[in-house]
Design a protein around this motif. Sequence first.
Motif, PDB file in Angstrom:
ATOM      1  N   TRP A  13       4.202   7.685   4.675  1.00 57.42           N
ATOM      2  CA  TRP A  13       4.086   7.632   3.432  1.00 57.42           C
ATOM      3  C   TRP A  13       2.472   7.188   3.318  1.00 57.42           C
ATOM      4  CZ3 TRP A  13       3.797   3.727  -0.205  1.00 57.42           C
ATOM      5  CH2 TRP A  13       4.092   4.438  -1.796  1.00 57.42           C
ATOM      6  N   GLU A  14       1.805   7.581   2.239  1.00 60.57           N
ATOM      7  CA  GLU A  14       1.225   6.239   1.414  1.00 60.57           C
ATOM      8  C   GLU A  14       0.318   6.817   0.407  1.00 60.57           C
ATOM      9  OE1 GLU A  14      -3.165   8.226   2.416  1.00 60.57           O
ATOM     10  OE2 GLU A  14      -1.749   8.995   4.294  1.00 60.57           O
ATOM     11  N   TYR A  15       0.107   5.401  -0.363  1.00 58.84           N
ATOM     12  CA  TYR A  15      -0.152   5.199  -1.698  1.00 58.84           C
ATOM     13  C   TYR A  15      -1.532   4.599  -2.009  1.00 58.84           C
ATOM     14  CZ  TYR A  15       1.096   4.958  -7.151  1.00 58.84           C
ATOM     15  OH  TYR A  15       1.424   4.664  -8.095  1.00 58.84           O
ATOM     16  N   PRO A  16      -2.194   5.265  -3.082  1.00 63.36           N
ATOM     17  CA  PRO A  16      -3.434   4.612  -3.875  1.00 63.36           C
ATOM     18  C   PRO A  16      -3.285   3.180  -4.209  1.00 63.36           C
ATOM     19  CG  PRO A  16      -3.179   5.887  -4.717  1.00 63.36           C
ATOM     20  CD  PRO A  16      -2.739   6.654  -4.177  1.00 63.36           C
ATOM     21  N   ALA A  17      -3.550   2.396  -3.659  1.00 56.50           N
ATOM     22  CA  ALA A  17      -3.573   0.927  -3.940  1.00 56.50           C
ATOM     23  C   ALA A  17      -5.011   0.386  -3.293  1.00 56.50           C
ATOM     24  CB  ALA A  17      -2.289  -0.031  -3.530  1.00 56.50           C
ATOM     25  N   ASN A  40      15.496  -1.650  -1.519  1.00 55.71           N
ATOM     26  CA  ASN A  40      16.299  -0.415  -2.081  1.00 55.71           C
ATOM     27  C   ASN A  40      14.310   0.503  -1.505  1.00 55.71           C
ATOM     28  OD1 ASN A  40      13.465  -0.866  -3.313  1.00 55.71           O
ATOM     29  ND2 ASN A  40      14.640  -0.257  -5.671  1.00 55.71           N
ATOM     30  N   GLY A  41      13.987   0.476  -0.683  1.00 57.00           N
ATOM     31  CA  GLY A  41      12.706   1.296  -0.092  1.00 57.00           C
ATOM     32  C   GLY A  41      11.466   1.663  -0.410  1.00 57.00           C
ATOM     33  N   ASN A  42      11.890   0.653  -1.961  1.00 50.14           N
ATOM     34  CA  ASN A  42      10.603   0.819  -2.742  1.00 50.14           C
ATOM     35  C   ASN A  42       9.104   0.075  -1.899  1.00 50.14           C
ATOM     36  OD1 ASN A  42      12.361   2.925  -3.993  1.00 50.14           O
ATOM     37  ND2 ASN A  42      11.969   1.421  -5.714  1.00 50.14           N
ATOM     38  N   LEU A  43       8.073   0.024  -2.624  1.00 47.00           N
ATOM     39  CA  LEU A  43       7.106  -0.747  -2.260  1.00 47.00           C
ATOM     40  C   LEU A  43       6.768  -1.690  -2.989  1.00 47.00           C
ATOM     41  CD1 LEU A  43       7.177   0.792   0.815  1.00 47.00           C
ATOM     42  CD2 LEU A  43       4.980   0.145   0.752  1.00 47.00           C
ATOM     43  N   LEU A  44       6.060  -2.365  -3.173  1.00 46.10           N
ATOM     44  CA  LEU A  44       6.480  -3.785  -4.250  1.00 46.10           C
ATOM     45  C   LEU A  44       4.263  -4.086  -3.952  1.00 46.10           C
ATOM     46  CD1 LEU A  44       6.539  -5.184  -6.322  1.00 46.10           C
ATOM     47  CD2 LEU A  44       7.184  -7.257  -4.997  1.00 46.10           C
ATOM     48  N   PHE A  45       3.734  -4.436  -4.149  1.00 48.07           N
ATOM     49  CA  PHE A  45       2.165  -4.895  -3.780  1.00 48.07           C
ATOM     50  C   PHE A  45       0.510  -4.540  -4.703  1.00 48.07           C
ATOM     51  CE2 PHE A  45       2.355   0.185  -4.364  1.00 48.07           C
ATOM     52  CZ  PHE A  45       1.306   0.467  -4.731  1.00 48.07           C
ATOM     53  N   ASN A  46       0.257  -5.489  -4.075  1.00 47.09           N
ATOM     54  CA  ASN A  46      -0.403  -5.863  -5.246  1.00 47.09           C
ATOM     55  C   ASN A  46      -2.122  -4.597  -5.490  1.00 47.09           C
ATOM     56  OD1 ASN A  46      -2.332  -6.889  -3.385  1.00 47.09           O
ATOM     57  ND2 ASN A  46      -3.308  -8.077  -4.055  1.00 47.09           N
ATOM     58  N   THR A  47      -2.574  -4.528  -6.629  1.00 45.82           N
ATOM     59  CA  THR A  47      -3.796  -3.943  -6.801  1.00 45.82           C
ATOM     60  C   THR A  47      -5.330  -4.856  -7.116  1.00 45.82           C
ATOM     61  OG1 THR A  47      -3.302  -3.219  -9.259  1.00 45.82           O
ATOM     62  CG2 THR A  47      -1.601  -2.033  -7.405  1.00 45.82           C
ATOM     63  N   GLY A  48      -5.249  -5.308  -7.075  1.00 50.98           N
ATOM     64  CA  GLY A  48      -6.527  -6.834  -7.355  1.00 50.98           C
ATOM     65  C   GLY A  48      -6.225  -7.538  -8.921  1.00 50.98           C
ATOM     66  N   ASN A  49      -6.093  -5.978  -9.948  1.00 47.23           N
ATOM     67  CA  ASN A  49      -5.605  -6.484 -10.921  1.00 47.23           C
ATOM     68  C   ASN A  49      -3.964  -6.295 -11.756  1.00 47.23           C
ATOM     69  OD1 ASN A  49      -9.179  -6.361 -11.221  1.00 47.23           O
ATOM     70  ND2 ASN A  49      -8.113  -8.221 -12.294  1.00 47.23           N
ATOM     71  N   GLY A  50      -3.225  -6.021 -10.752  1.00 45.94           N
ATOM     72  CA  GLY A  50      -2.165  -5.880 -11.374  1.00 45.94           C
ATOM     73  C   GLY A  50      -1.272  -5.980  -9.474  1.00 45.94           C
ATOM     74  N   GLY A  55      -8.341   1.559   0.674  1.00 45.80           N
ATOM     75  CA  GLY A  55      -7.393   1.206  -1.048  1.00 45.80           C
ATOM     76  C   GLY A  55      -6.129   2.023  -0.726  1.00 45.80           C
ATOM     77  N   LYS A  56      -4.874   2.006   0.379  1.00 42.96           N
ATOM     78  CA  LYS A  56      -4.169   2.342   0.674  1.00 42.96           C
ATOM     79  C   LYS A  56      -3.201   0.896   1.033  1.00 42.96           C
ATOM     80  CE  LYS A  56      -6.014   6.909   1.625  1.00 42.96           C
ATOM     81  NZ  LYS A  56      -6.109   8.086   2.810  1.00 42.96           N
ATOM     82  N   VAL A  57      -1.809   1.776   0.389  1.00 45.33           N
ATOM     83  CA  VAL A  57      -1.120   0.963   1.781  1.00 45.33           C
ATOM     84  C   VAL A  57       0.132   2.390   1.429  1.00 45.33           C
ATOM     85  CG1 VAL A  57      -0.271  -1.141  -0.045  1.00 45.33           C
ATOM     86  CG2 VAL A  57       0.992   1.606  -0.629  1.00 45.33           C
ATOM     87  N   PHE A  58       0.791   2.009   2.841  1.00 43.46           N
ATOM     88  CA  PHE A  58       1.492   2.717   4.230  1.00 43.46           C
ATOM     89  C   PHE A  58       2.622   2.481   4.682  1.00 43.46           C
ATOM     90  CE2 PHE A  58      -3.207   2.799   5.031  1.00 43.46           C
ATOM     91  CZ  PHE A  58      -3.878   3.807   4.902  1.00 43.46           C
ATOM     92  N   ILE A  59       3.239   3.550   5.059  1.00 42.39           N
ATOM     93  CA  ILE A  59       4.406   3.409   5.995  1.00 42.39           C
ATOM     94  C   ILE A  59       4.630   3.427   7.049  1.00 42.39           C
ATOM     95  CG2 ILE A  59       6.809   3.125   6.438  1.00 42.39           C
ATOM     96  CD1 ILE A  59       7.664   3.814   3.218  1.00 42.39           C
ATOM     97  N   VAL A  60       4.313   3.037   8.479  1.00 41.30           N
ATOM     98  CA  VAL A  60       4.119   3.349   9.950  1.00 41.30           C
ATOM     99  C   VAL A  60       4.874   3.826  10.438  1.00 41.30           C
ATOM    100  CG1 VAL A  60       2.802   3.087  11.221  1.00 41.30           C
ATOM    101  CG2 VAL A  60       1.470   2.439   9.526  1.00 41.30           C
ATOM    102  N   SER A  61       5.138   4.983  11.052  1.00 47.53           N
ATOM    103  CA  SER A  61       6.898   4.923  11.742  1.00 47.53           C
ATOM    104  C   SER A  61       6.426   4.146  12.629  1.00 47.53           C
ATOM    105  CB  SER A  61       6.788   6.582  12.039  1.00 47.53           C
ATOM    106  OG  SER A  61       6.084   7.178  13.143  1.00 47.53           O
ATOM    107  N   ALA A  62       8.104   4.321  13.665  1.00 47.76           N
ATOM    108  CA  ALA A  62       7.794   3.321  15.239  1.00 47.76           C
ATOM    109  C   ALA A  62       6.743   4.269  16.113  1.00 47.76           C
ATOM    110  CB  ALA A  62       9.587   3.739  15.734  1.00 47.76           C
TER     111      ALA A  62
END
Length: 116
Positions: free
Chosen positions: A38-42, A53-63, A25-32
């Motif tokens: 970086w991680e965020y609950p999703a 712009n460096g932001n992350l756009l993602f779905n969250t099941g109902n959003g 239940g997370k999204v990640f940015i993984v280095s080379a």
Amino acid sequence: MVSSQETSVQQGKGHPFVCTDYTQGKVFIVSAEGKIEWEYPATHCNDVWMLPNGNLLFNTGNGVKEVTRDKQVVFNYESKSGIYACQRLANGNTFIGECDSARLLEVSKDGNIVKK
């Protein structure tokens, strides 16, 4: 017989990437180098985009959310329907695919549906 060198998956320098782990239940940015930077609950995420712009756009099941690297939510769309697809459009709006309601939406930055 194939040697271990011939079955190597990666050669040379890696590259950073963004990914989601549905089970965690997370999204990640993984280095080379393969380290989580970086991680965020999703919860229930299966679609994630790194925006210019460096932001992350993602779905969250109902959003759908857009989150900055400082973990500030700058776009949020919520639905009673399951959402399995999202994408930022060239005009700045967001494409959202609602599964249960069988709708394809174009949503403005302020969260209003402009096309369905």
